[in-house]
Design a protein around this motif. Structure first.
Motif, PDB file in Angstrom:
ATOM      1  N   GLY A  21      -6.208  17.186  53.095  1.00  0.00           N
ATOM      2  CA  GLY A  21      -6.112  16.727  53.777  1.00  0.00           C
ATOM      3  C   GLY A  21      -5.588  17.587  55.021  1.00  0.00           C
ATOM      4  N   SER A  22      -6.131  19.022  54.949  1.00  0.00           N
ATOM      5  CA  SER A  22      -6.166  19.974  55.488  1.00  0.00           C
ATOM      6  C   SER A  22      -7.109  21.118  55.241  1.00  0.00           C
ATOM      7  CB  SER A  22      -4.953  20.821  56.045  1.00  0.00           C
ATOM      8  OG  SER A  22      -4.884  21.715  54.641  1.00  0.00           O
ATOM      9  N   PRO A  23      -7.371  21.224  56.020  1.00  0.00           N
ATOM     10  CA  PRO A  23      -8.161  23.177  55.858  1.00  0.00           C
ATOM     11  C   PRO A  23      -8.090  23.752  55.341  1.00  0.00           C
ATOM     12  CG  PRO A  23      -8.870  22.254  58.334  1.00  0.00           C
ATOM     13  CD  PRO A  23      -7.955  21.827  58.045  1.00  0.00           C
ATOM     14  N   VAL A  29      -9.258  25.694  47.770  1.00  0.00           N
ATOM     15  CA  VAL A  29     -10.194  25.690  46.421  1.00  0.00           C
ATOM     16  C   VAL A  29     -11.612  26.190  46.280  1.00  0.00           C
ATOM     17  CG1 VAL A  29     -10.223  23.468  46.520  1.00  0.00           C
ATOM     18  CG2 VAL A  29      -9.891  23.676  44.488  1.00  0.00           C
ATOM     19  N   LEU A  30     -11.502  26.377  47.176  1.00  0.00           N
ATOM     20  CA  LEU A  30     -13.378  26.913  46.637  1.00  0.00           C
ATOM     21  C   LEU A  30     -13.492  28.211  45.751  1.00  0.00           C
ATOM     22  CD1 LEU A  30     -14.280  25.881  50.703  1.00  0.00           C
ATOM     23  CD2 LEU A  30     -14.447  24.250  49.236  1.00  0.00           C
ATOM     24  N   LEU A  31     -14.787  27.702  45.652  1.00  0.00           N
ATOM     25  CA  LEU A  31     -15.403  29.466  45.036  1.00  0.00           C
ATOM     26  C   LEU A  31     -15.230  30.242  46.023  1.00  0.00           C
ATOM     27  CD1 LEU A  31     -17.848  27.735  43.180  1.00  0.00           C
ATOM     28  CD2 LEU A  31     -15.736  28.699  42.038  1.00  0.00           C
ATOM     29  N   VAL A  64     -18.126  16.882  54.656  1.00  0.00           N
ATOM     30  CA  VAL A  64     -18.737  18.047  53.911  1.00  0.00           C
ATOM     31  C   VAL A  64     -18.114  18.605  52.864  1.00  0.00           C
ATOM     32  CG1 VAL A  64     -20.802  20.142  53.177  1.00  0.00           C
ATOM     33  CG2 VAL A  64     -20.801  17.794  54.695  1.00  0.00           C
ATOM     34  N   TRP A  65     -17.140  19.198  53.040  1.00  0.00           N
ATOM     35  CA  TRP A  65     -16.564  20.551  52.553  1.00  0.00           C
ATOM     36  C   TRP A  65     -15.134  19.908  51.530  1.00  0.00           C
ATOM     37  CZ3 TRP A  65     -18.417  25.293  51.494  1.00  0.00           C
ATOM     38  CH2 TRP A  65     -19.518  25.737  51.995  1.00  0.00           C
TER      39      TRP A  65
END
Length: 111
Positions: A21-23, A29-31, A64-65
């Motif tokens: 829900g937030s940037p 969690v991104l690589l 997208v992200w």
């Protein structure tokens, strides 16, 4: 549209929005390879929002992200393959053998 969030376009969009829900939650969690790309895309979307006083690009960027974050959370190996394939295509400067353009894919599906 009155709200910040657009209507889901993909079956996983609702779940992705709930989880990320937030940037800050998306980025966490991104690589590492994706985190840098996220930072650039998010900054560009914020700049566009300030310049245009519209949230369209910001909404789209976050959507997208969130999808990438969900993929990364659900299947880290698939996310890793996505990064590796992207690097391979960028290095080669051409599509992978056997791939088709978006127009060819749409035509093949009769769209």
């Amino acid at each position: 549209m009155d709200g910040l969030e657009s209507a889901p376009e993909w079956v996983g969009d609702g779940r992705a929005a709930e989880l990320f829900g937030s940037p800050e939650l998306i980025r966490a969690v991104l690589l590492p390879e994706h985190a840098g790309e996220f930072d650039v895309a998010f900054d560009a979307a914020l700049s566009a929002a300030r310049r245009t006083l519209r949230l369209d690009q910001l909404r789209s960027t976050l959507q997208v992200w969130r999808r990438v974050a969900l993929l990364t959370r659900e299947d880290p190996e698939a996310a890793r393959r996505l990064v590796d394939t992207t690097v391979e295509v960028r290095r080669a400067g051409a599509s992978r053998p056997g791939s088709v353009s978006w127009d060819e894919l749409r035509a093949g599906l009769g769209l």
